[in-house]
Scaffold this motif. Structure first.
Motif, mmCIF file in Angstrom:
data_model
loop_
_atom_site.group_PDB
_atom_site.id
_atom_site.type_symbol
_atom_site.label_atom_id
_atom_site.label_comp_id
_atom_site.label_asym_id
_atom_site.label_seq_id
_atom_site.Cartn_x
_atom_site.Cartn_y
_atom_site.Cartn_z
ATOM 1 N N HIS A 1 39.876 -24.470 29.906
ATOM 2 C CA HIS A 1 40.122 -23.018 29.899
ATOM 3 C C HIS A 1 40.164 -22.452 31.312
ATOM 4 N N ARG A 2 39.158 -22.731 32.090
ATOM 5 C CA ARG A 2 39.067 -22.129 33.424
ATOM 6 C C ARG A 2 40.134 -22.671 34.369
ATOM 7 N N THR A 3 40.462 -23.962 34.233
ATOM 8 C CA THR A 3 41.445 -24.568 35.135
ATOM 9 C C THR A 3 42.869 -24.438 34.619
ATOM 10 N N SER B 1 35.147 -25.385 31.197
ATOM 11 C CA SER B 1 35.355 -25.615 32.629
ATOM 12 C C SER B 1 36.641 -26.381 32.898
ATOM 13 N N GLY C 1 29.515 -17.689 34.066
ATOM 14 C CA GLY C 1 30.232 -17.755 32.802
ATOM 15 C C GLY C 1 29.329 -18.178 31.656
ATOM 16 N N SER D 1 30.578 -22.915 35.405
ATOM 17 C CA SER D 1 30.210 -21.669 36.084
ATOM 18 C C SER D 1 28.912 -21.123 35.497
ATOM 19 N N GLY E 1 36.850 -20.218 26.386
ATOM 20 C CA GLY E 1 35.946 -20.414 27.513
ATOM 21 C C GLY E 1 34.491 -20.460 27.071
ATOM 22 N N TYR E 2 33.653 -19.732 27.822
ATOM 23 C CA TYR E 2 32.213 -19.738 27.516
ATOM 24 C C TYR E 2 31.835 -18.694 26.464
#
Length: 355
Positions: free
Chosen positions: A284-286, A281, A201, A198, A69-70
């Motif tokens: 990873h997040r989805t 975004s 994030g 985000s 992710g971030y």
């Protein structure tokens, strides 16, 4: 009848005085006005900056964003800040000494150390060349469905064509590189706008955190960011690009070189961060699929964001591969000019005609 005037021979001292009376290159450019004069002094850092957004960065940044992710955004930011410092010092060396790093290394470090540095630079350049060349070929394949082997041949022709612009003056080459870097920046600006990153994030990712499971990707991000071959190149681009009359003018030129580095490397840093943010975004997040290749990233963007985002990604990849390949060819020409096997040494090395 008046006596004819006695002819005074033109001596070398008169020639030196005439040259001293002429305005320096810096003064000529500054006379164009505040804005036009400043823009004309920018450019070398943009040639170096394309190496910091080459296809190798696509792979590492997308891999890091998809897996963590971030969380590794701070690594990208620190690596780019470090690159700014190193590239400015290289540019400063060229302006202050009128020599480039290969010349100075040969003169001050001895034959054995210079040989080691040359071998190191060549090995690193070969590794980055491979990623740059294949990346441009993949961009052509993704955009126009050109098979990889013909795409590689097209990449070689276009890259040498861009490099050939130097024969018409350094500014033509620099503007071509700036245009390609702009395409990369716009491509990822479009993707970032569509990815819905985000803000929280991103802010959390800029706080340094390091775990044992992330060390490999952290090393990959730093390795894909810092490019030794363009460190050598940057000093060669600045050493004789703009002539200065005295040390005061050199200090004035250094201020513009600092601005050049901040703008160009800052843009490259934003591109690298945008790559990671898009991957974080989208993948990873989805909960999207893992990204283990550039083709997988492109296919994931088509499926999860849309064809427009995938098109912007492919255009950015092609522009990145072409520009970084051309810059790498330029760097190789500079390194070979003062390699240990070269007959030139120190200031005897003739400057490239386009510089």
């Amino acid at each position: 009848m008046a006596a004819s005037a006695e002819q005074v021979p033109f001596t070398g001292l008169d020639s030196q005085a005439l040259r001293a009376a002429q305005p320096s290159g810096l003064r000529v450019l500054r006379s164009r006005g505040r804005t036009r004069g400043a823009v004309a002094l920018l450019g070398p850092a943009f040639v170096a900056a394309v190496a910091y957004v080459d296809p190798g960065n696509f792979a590492t940044n997308f891999g890091a964003g998809a897996e963590f992710g971030y969380a590794l955004a701070w690594t990208v930011a620190v690596a780019n800040l470090m690159a700014m410092l190193v590239q400015y010092l290289s540019a400063k060396t060229g302006v202050a000494t009128g020599r480039d790093l290969p010349e100075l290394c040969r003169e001050h470090l001895g034959a054995h150390v210079s040989l080691g540095l040359w071998v190191q630079a060549e090995l690193i350049a070969m590794a980055t060349d491979l990623a740059e060349f294949v990346g441009a070929a993949l961009g052509l394949n993704l955009l126009f469905h050109v098979p990889l082997f013909p795409a590689g041949l097209i990449t070689a022709v276009v890259a040498f064509g861009i490099l050939g612009l130097e024969q018409r003056g350094y500014r033509h080459f620099e503007l071509a590189i700036v245009g390609l870097l702009g395409l990369v920046l716009l491509g990822f600006a479009y993707d970032l706008a569509g990815a819905g990153a985000s803000a929280g994030g991103i802010a959390a990712g800029l706080v340094p955190r390091l775990g044992s499971d992330r060390l490999l990707l952290v090393s990959g991000i730093i390795g894909a960011t810092v490019m030794p071959h363009v460190i050598y190149l940057h000093s060669a681009l600045t050493k004789s690009r703009v002539s200065c009359g005295d040390d005061a003018e050199r200090r004035e030129l250094l201020r513009f070189q600092r601005l050049d580095v901040i703008v160009a490397l800052g843009a490259a840093g934003l591109v690298n961060l945008a790559m990671l943010f898009v991957a974080a975004s989208v993948f990873h997040r989805t909960g999207g699929s893992q990204v283990d290749s550039i083709q997988a990233a492109h296919a994931g963007l088509v499926r999860l964001v849309g064809g427009g985002a995938a098109l912007a990604f492919a255009v950015a990849l092609l522009a990145s591969g072409l520009s970084s390949t051309a810059a790498s060819r330029c760097s190789r020409a500079e390194r070979s000019r003062c390699s240990p096997r070269s007959s030139c040494s120190g200031s005897a090395c003739p400057p490239p005609t386009a510089w």
